[in-house]
Write a protein that holds these residues in place. Structure first.
Motif, PDB file in Angstrom:
ATOM      1  N   GLY A  22      75.085 104.806   7.284  1.00  0.00           N
ATOM      2  CA  GLY A  22      74.176 103.951   6.527  1.00  0.00           C
ATOM      3  C   GLY A  22      72.752 104.409   6.719  1.00  0.00           C
ATOM      4  N   GLU A  23      71.904 104.091   5.758  1.00  0.00           N
ATOM      5  CA  GLU A  23      70.509 104.497   5.860  1.00  0.00           C
ATOM      6  C   GLU A  23      69.806 103.818   7.029  1.00  0.00           C
ATOM      7  N   GLN A  24      70.161 102.573   7.308  1.00  0.00           N
ATOM      8  CA  GLN A  24      69.562 101.833   8.414  1.00  0.00           C
ATOM      9  C   GLN A  24      70.645 101.514   9.447  1.00  0.00           C
ATOM     10  N   PRO A  25      70.568 102.087  10.660  1.00  0.00           N
ATOM     11  CA  PRO A  25      71.575 101.770  11.676  1.00  0.00           C
ATOM     12  C   PRO A  25      71.470 100.308  12.095  1.00  0.00           C
ATOM     13  N   PRO A  26      72.556  99.711  12.557  1.00  0.00           N
ATOM     14  CA  PRO A  26      72.485  98.325  13.041  1.00  0.00           C
ATOM     15  C   PRO A  26      71.530  98.223  14.224  1.00  0.00           C
ATOM     16  N   ARG A  27      71.034  97.027  14.466  1.00  0.00           N
ATOM     17  CA  ARG A  27      70.153  96.805  15.604  1.00  0.00           C
ATOM     18  C   ARG A  27      70.960  96.841  16.895  1.00  0.00           C
ATOM     19  N   ILE A  28      70.463  97.555  17.880  1.00  0.00           N
ATOM     20  CA  ILE A  28      71.103  97.602  19.195  1.00  0.00           C
ATOM     21  C   ILE A  28      70.772  96.327  19.947  1.00  0.00           C
ATOM     22  N   HIS A  29      71.790  95.668  20.487  1.00  0.00           N
ATOM     23  CA  HIS A  29      71.545  94.445  21.248  1.00  0.00           C
ATOM     24  C   HIS A  29      71.164  94.833  22.677  1.00  0.00           C
ATOM     25  N   GLY A  30      69.876  95.078  22.868  1.00  0.00           N
ATOM     26  CA  GLY A  30      69.383  95.491  24.163  1.00  0.00           C
ATOM     27  C   GLY A  30      68.286  96.512  23.980  1.00  0.00           C
ATOM     28  N   TYR A  31      67.836  97.094  25.089  1.00  0.00           N
ATOM     29  CA  TYR A  31      66.775  98.095  25.040  1.00  0.00           C
ATOM     30  C   TYR A  31      67.335  99.440  25.451  1.00  0.00           C
ATOM     31  N   ALA A 262      83.942 103.937  20.765  1.00  0.00           N
ATOM     32  CA  ALA A 262      84.391 102.545  20.845  1.00  0.00           C
ATOM     33  C   ALA A 262      83.636 101.771  21.911  1.00  0.00           C
ATOM     34  N   GLU A 263      83.363 102.428  23.042  1.00  0.00           N
ATOM     35  CA  GLU A 263      82.644 101.754  24.126  1.00  0.00           C
ATOM     36  C   GLU A 263      81.195 101.473  23.730  1.00  0.00           C
ATOM     37  N   LEU A 264      80.542 102.453  23.087  1.00  0.00           N
ATOM     38  CA  LEU A 264      79.166 102.224  22.647  1.00  0.00           C
ATOM     39  C   LEU A 264      79.095 101.098  21.621  1.00  0.00           C
ATOM     40  N   ARG A 265      80.024 101.081  20.688  1.00  0.00           N
ATOM     41  CA  ARG A 265      80.012 100.010  19.684  1.00  0.00           C
ATOM     42  C   ARG A 265      80.125  98.646  20.357  1.00  0.00           C
ATOM     43  N   GLN A 266      80.939  98.579  21.418  1.00  0.00           N
ATOM     44  CA  GLN A 266      81.097  97.315  22.147  1.00  0.00           C
ATOM     45  C   GLN A 266      79.803  96.960  22.883  1.00  0.00           C
ATOM     46  N   LEU A 267      79.210  97.925  23.575  1.00  0.00           N
ATOM     47  CA  LEU A 267      77.994  97.666  24.334  1.00  0.00           C
ATOM     48  C   LEU A 267      76.836  97.256  23.433  1.00  0.00           C
ATOM     49  N   PHE A 268      76.698  97.927  22.292  1.00  0.00           N
ATOM     50  CA  PHE A 268      75.586  97.662  21.379  1.00  0.00           C
ATOM     51  C   PHE A 268      75.838  96.474  20.465  1.00  0.00           C
TER      52      PHE A 268
END
Length: 282
Positions: A22-31, A262-268
Protein backbone atom coordinates in the motif's frame (compact mmCIF):
# COMPACT_ATOMS: atom_id res chain seq x y z
CA UNK A 1 1.57 6.18 16.53
CA UNK A 2 4.79 8.24 16.46
CA UNK A 3 5.62 10.10 13.24
CA UNK A 4 9.31 9.23 13.66
CA UNK A 5 8.40 5.64 12.74
CA UNK A 6 8.06 6.86 9.15
CA UNK A 7 11.47 8.58 9.04
CA UNK A 8 13.68 7.42 6.16
CA UNK A 9 10.80 5.22 4.98
CA UNK A 10 11.38 2.74 7.83
CA UNK A 11 7.73 1.77 8.24
CA UNK A 12 7.40 1.36 4.46
CA UNK A 13 10.31 -1.11 4.35
CA UNK A 14 8.87 -3.13 7.22
CA UNK A 15 5.43 -3.16 5.60
CA UNK A 16 6.97 -4.61 2.43
CA UNK A 17 8.73 -7.27 4.46
CA UNK A 18 5.53 -8.13 6.30
CA UNK A 19 3.52 -8.44 3.09
CA UNK A 20 1.32 -5.43 3.85
CA UNK A 21 1.48 -3.40 0.61
CA UNK A 22 0.00 0.00 0.00
CA UNK A 23 1.08 3.57 -0.53
CA UNK A 24 0.72 4.32 3.18
CA UNK A 25 1.94 1.63 5.62
CA UNK A 26 -0.22 1.03 8.71
CA UNK A 27 0.70 2.91 11.86
CA UNK A 28 3.07 1.00 14.13
CA UNK A 29 1.66 0.64 17.63
CA UNK A 30 4.72 1.82 19.49
CA UNK A 31 7.97 3.66 18.84
CA UNK A 32 10.54 2.30 16.39
CA UNK A 33 14.17 3.32 16.90
CA UNK A 34 14.98 5.45 13.86
CA UNK A 35 18.74 5.89 14.10
CA UNK A 36 21.83 4.36 15.66
CA UNK A 37 22.63 5.78 19.07
CA UNK A 38 24.49 4.87 22.24
CA UNK A 39 21.56 5.39 24.59
CA UNK A 40 18.20 3.68 24.92
CA UNK A 41 17.32 3.99 21.24
CA UNK A 42 15.04 6.97 21.76
CA UNK A 43 15.70 10.39 20.24
CA UNK A 44 16.33 12.96 22.97
CA UNK A 45 14.16 15.61 21.30
CA UNK A 46 10.99 13.48 21.11
CA UNK A 47 8.29 13.01 23.71
CA UNK A 48 7.03 9.52 24.48
CA UNK A 49 4.00 8.08 26.22
CA UNK A 50 4.87 5.86 29.16
CA UNK A 51 4.02 2.22 28.59
CA UNK A 52 4.06 2.38 24.79
CA UNK A 53 6.13 -0.49 23.29
CA UNK A 54 9.65 0.32 22.10
CA UNK A 55 10.99 -1.54 19.08
CA UNK A 56 14.78 -1.42 19.25
CA UNK A 57 17.60 -2.42 16.96
CA UNK A 58 19.94 -4.33 19.26
CA UNK A 59 20.33 -6.12 22.55
CA UNK A 60 22.84 -3.49 23.72
CA UNK A 61 20.23 -0.76 23.32
CA UNK A 62 17.53 -2.89 24.98
CA UNK A 63 19.71 -3.38 28.07
CA UNK A 64 20.27 0.39 28.30
CA UNK A 65 16.53 1.06 27.94
CA UNK A 66 15.76 -1.52 30.64
CA UNK A 67 18.27 0.10 33.01
CA UNK A 68 16.41 3.41 32.51
CA UNK A 69 13.07 1.90 33.49
CA UNK A 70 11.68 1.28 30.00
CA UNK A 71 10.08 -2.13 30.37
CA UNK A 72 8.02 -2.95 27.26
CA UNK A 73 10.95 -3.27 24.89
CA UNK A 74 11.46 -5.60 21.93
CA UNK A 75 14.62 -6.20 19.89
CA UNK A 76 13.56 -6.46 16.25
CA UNK A 77 16.64 -5.27 14.36
CA UNK A 78 17.04 -2.22 12.15
CA UNK A 79 14.81 -1.72 9.09
CA UNK A 80 18.05 -1.68 7.07
CA UNK A 81 18.62 -5.36 7.86
CA UNK A 82 15.13 -6.18 6.53
CA UNK A 83 15.80 -4.19 3.35
CA UNK A 84 18.91 -6.30 2.70
CA UNK A 85 16.74 -9.39 3.09
CA UNK A 86 14.25 -7.95 0.59
CA UNK A 87 16.99 -6.94 -1.86
CA UNK A 88 19.82 -9.50 -1.85
CA UNK A 89 22.82 -8.45 -3.89
CA UNK A 90 22.82 -10.06 -7.36
CA UNK A 91 25.59 -12.66 -7.78
CA UNK A 92 26.78 -10.96 -10.98
CA UNK A 93 26.76 -7.41 -9.62
CA UNK A 94 29.19 -4.93 -11.27
CA UNK A 95 32.53 -4.37 -9.56
CA UNK A 96 32.44 -1.65 -6.92
CA UNK A 97 34.71 1.37 -7.09
CA UNK A 98 35.47 4.49 -5.13
CA UNK A 99 34.15 5.82 -1.84
CA UNK A 100 30.81 7.18 -0.70
CA UNK A 101 31.48 9.78 2.00
CA UNK A 102 28.87 10.98 4.54
CA UNK A 103 29.85 14.25 6.27
CA UNK A 104 28.35 14.48 9.75
CA UNK A 105 25.14 16.48 9.59
CA UNK A 106 22.66 18.20 11.89
CA UNK A 107 18.91 18.37 11.54
CA UNK A 108 16.21 21.02 11.56
CA UNK A 109 16.64 21.76 15.28
CA UNK A 110 20.44 21.57 15.52
CA UNK A 111 23.09 22.67 13.03
CA UNK A 112 26.64 21.45 12.58
CA UNK A 113 29.61 23.77 12.83
CA UNK A 114 32.89 22.71 11.27
CA UNK A 115 35.49 23.37 8.60
CA UNK A 116 34.30 21.76 5.36
CA UNK A 117 37.40 22.95 3.51
CA UNK A 118 39.70 21.10 5.91
CA UNK A 119 37.52 17.98 5.66
CA UNK A 120 37.64 18.12 1.86
CA UNK A 121 41.45 18.30 1.97
CA UNK A 122 41.57 15.25 4.23
CA UNK A 123 39.26 13.28 1.93
CA UNK A 124 41.31 14.14 -1.17
CA UNK A 125 44.51 13.17 0.65
CA UNK A 126 43.06 9.81 1.81
CA UNK A 127 40.82 8.43 -0.93
CA UNK A 128 42.43 7.04 -4.08
CA UNK A 129 39.36 6.45 -6.24
CA UNK A 130 36.32 8.51 -7.25
CA UNK A 131 34.40 10.04 -4.34
CA UNK A 132 30.66 10.49 -3.96
CA UNK A 133 29.67 12.84 -1.15
CA UNK A 134 26.18 12.28 0.23
CA UNK A 135 24.78 15.29 2.07
CA UNK A 136 21.78 15.52 4.37
CA UNK A 137 18.95 17.41 2.70
CA UNK A 138 19.67 20.61 4.69
CA UNK A 139 23.30 20.75 3.61
CA UNK A 140 22.41 19.66 0.07
CA UNK A 141 20.06 22.61 -0.34
CA UNK A 142 22.57 24.99 1.26
CA UNK A 143 24.29 26.12 -1.93
CA UNK A 144 27.52 27.21 -0.24
CA UNK A 145 28.05 23.81 1.38
CA UNK A 146 27.07 21.76 -1.67
CA UNK A 147 29.24 23.79 -4.04
CA UNK A 148 32.30 23.36 -1.83
CA UNK A 149 32.19 19.61 -2.44
CA UNK A 150 31.27 20.00 -6.11
CA UNK A 151 34.20 22.35 -6.71
CA UNK A 152 36.47 19.76 -5.11
CA UNK A 153 35.55 17.41 -7.97
CA UNK A 154 33.29 15.13 -5.96
CA UNK A 155 29.97 13.77 -7.15
CA UNK A 156 27.41 15.21 -4.71
CA UNK A 157 24.07 13.52 -4.00
CA UNK A 158 21.27 13.38 -1.43
CA UNK A 159 19.28 10.24 -0.63
CA UNK A 160 16.07 12.19 0.02
CA UNK A 161 14.01 13.73 2.79
CA UNK A 162 14.06 12.16 6.24
CA UNK A 163 10.63 13.34 7.40
CA UNK A 164 9.49 15.45 10.33
CA UNK A 165 6.70 15.70 12.90
CA UNK A 166 4.21 16.70 10.21
CA UNK A 167 5.39 14.85 7.12
CA UNK A 168 6.38 11.23 6.53
CA UNK A 169 9.83 10.46 5.24
CA UNK A 170 10.57 9.52 1.64
CA UNK A 171 9.60 5.82 1.35
CA UNK A 172 12.37 5.25 -1.24
CA UNK A 173 15.12 6.76 0.94
CA UNK A 174 16.73 3.51 2.07
CA UNK A 175 16.37 1.91 -1.36
CA UNK A 176 18.33 4.76 -2.92
CA UNK A 177 20.93 4.51 -0.18
CA UNK A 178 21.37 0.78 -0.73
CA UNK A 179 21.72 1.24 -4.49
CA UNK A 180 24.45 3.84 -3.95
CA UNK A 181 26.34 1.87 -1.31
CA UNK A 182 26.48 -1.22 -3.51
CA UNK A 183 28.18 0.82 -6.23
CA UNK A 184 31.06 1.82 -3.91
CA UNK A 185 33.96 -0.14 -2.47
CA UNK A 186 34.29 2.04 0.63
CA UNK A 187 31.97 3.94 2.96
CA UNK A 188 33.39 6.71 5.14
CA UNK A 189 32.36 9.49 7.50
CA UNK A 190 33.85 11.80 10.11
CA UNK A 191 31.69 10.17 12.80
CA UNK A 192 30.60 6.60 13.41
CA UNK A 193 26.95 6.71 12.39
CA UNK A 194 24.01 4.80 10.92
CA UNK A 195 25.35 5.35 7.39
CA UNK A 196 28.68 3.69 8.24
CA UNK A 197 26.98 0.71 9.88
CA UNK A 198 24.66 0.39 6.86
CA UNK A 199 27.60 0.45 4.48
CA UNK A 200 29.44 -2.24 6.41
CA UNK A 201 26.42 -4.56 6.35
CA UNK A 202 26.01 -3.84 2.63
CA UNK A 203 29.55 -5.02 1.94
CA UNK A 204 31.58 -1.79 1.93
CA UNK A 205 35.00 -1.33 3.51
CA UNK A 206 34.51 1.26 6.29
CA UNK A 207 36.53 4.26 7.41
CA UNK A 208 35.90 6.92 10.06
CA UNK A 209 38.33 9.84 10.04
CA UNK A 210 38.54 13.63 9.84
CA UNK A 211 37.26 16.48 12.00
CA UNK A 212 34.11 15.15 13.76
CA UNK A 213 32.70 18.70 13.78
CA UNK A 214 30.42 20.07 16.48
CA UNK A 215 26.64 19.81 16.81
CA UNK A 216 24.96 22.83 18.39
CA UNK A 217 23.93 22.05 22.00
CA UNK A 218 25.00 18.45 21.59
CA UNK A 219 23.57 16.22 24.32
CA UNK A 220 26.44 14.64 26.32
CA UNK A 221 24.10 12.08 27.91
CA UNK A 222 25.38 8.48 27.64
CA UNK A 223 28.96 9.67 27.05
CA UNK A 224 28.80 11.38 23.67
CA UNK A 225 31.62 11.20 21.14
CA UNK A 226 34.23 10.42 23.79
CA UNK A 227 32.45 7.19 24.65
CA UNK A 228 31.90 6.26 21.00
CA UNK A 229 35.60 6.62 20.20
CA UNK A 230 36.50 4.69 23.32
CA UNK A 231 33.98 1.83 23.00
CA UNK A 232 34.35 1.42 19.22
CA UNK A 233 38.00 2.40 18.91
CA UNK A 234 38.59 -0.33 16.31
CA UNK A 235 36.00 1.29 14.03
CA UNK A 236 37.95 4.55 13.73
CA UNK A 237 40.70 5.15 11.20
CA UNK A 238 41.37 5.30 7.48
CA UNK A 239 41.73 1.52 7.27
CA UNK A 240 39.59 -0.75 9.47
CA UNK A 241 39.60 -4.52 9.98
CA UNK A 242 36.67 -5.67 7.83
CA UNK A 243 35.84 -8.83 9.81
CA UNK A 244 35.75 -6.90 13.09
CA UNK A 245 33.61 -4.18 11.49
CA UNK A 246 31.11 -6.67 10.06
CA UNK A 247 30.68 -8.47 13.38
CA UNK A 248 30.06 -5.13 15.11
CA UNK A 249 27.55 -4.07 12.43
CA UNK A 250 25.58 -7.30 12.85
CA UNK A 251 25.33 -6.58 16.58
CA UNK A 252 24.49 -2.89 16.30
CA UNK A 253 21.88 -3.34 13.54
CA UNK A 254 20.42 -6.49 15.06
CA UNK A 255 20.91 -8.42 11.83
CA UNK A 256 20.96 -11.59 13.94
CA UNK A 257 17.76 -10.63 15.80
CA UNK A 258 15.34 -10.14 12.92
CA UNK A 259 11.77 -11.33 13.40
CA UNK A 260 9.69 -13.26 10.84
CA UNK A 261 6.83 -11.35 9.15
CA UNK A 262 4.11 -12.94 11.27
CA UNK A 263 5.84 -11.92 14.50
CA UNK A 264 6.35 -8.32 13.35
CA UNK A 265 2.72 -8.04 12.27
CA UNK A 266 1.71 -9.20 15.76
CA UNK A 267 4.09 -6.82 17.55
CA UNK A 268 3.09 -3.81 15.43
CA UNK A 269 -0.62 -4.72 15.57
CA UNK A 270 -0.69 -5.08 11.82
CA UNK A 271 -2.61 -8.36 11.82
CA UNK A 272 -5.89 -6.72 10.76
CA UNK A 273 -4.17 -4.82 7.95
CA UNK A 274 -2.65 -8.05 6.66
CA UNK A 275 -6.03 -9.78 6.87
CA UNK A 276 -7.63 -7.04 4.76
CA UNK A 277 -4.95 -7.51 2.11
CA UNK A 278 -5.66 -11.23 1.95
CA UNK A 279 -9.39 -10.61 1.70
CA UNK A 280 -8.91 -8.16 -1.16
CA UNK A 281 -6.74 -10.68 -3.00
CA UNK A 282 -9.50 -13.33 -2.97
Amino acid sequence: MHRANDYYGHSAVLARYCGVPGEQPPRIHGYLQHGWNIGDGMAADHEYVAGVPLFLWSERVRRRAWSMGRRETYVVGAPWAYLLRLRPEPPAAPAREGTIWYPFHGWEGQHVRGDHARLIDRIKHTETGPVTVCLYWQEFWTADVRRRYERAGFRVICHGYRGNAHQAGDPEFLDRQLTELRQHRRVASNRLSSAVWYGILAGCEPAVYGDPMVLENEDPTHGGQARIRRQWSGLHGEQIDIAQAHAAAVNELGADRMAPPAELRQLFRWTRAAARVRENAL
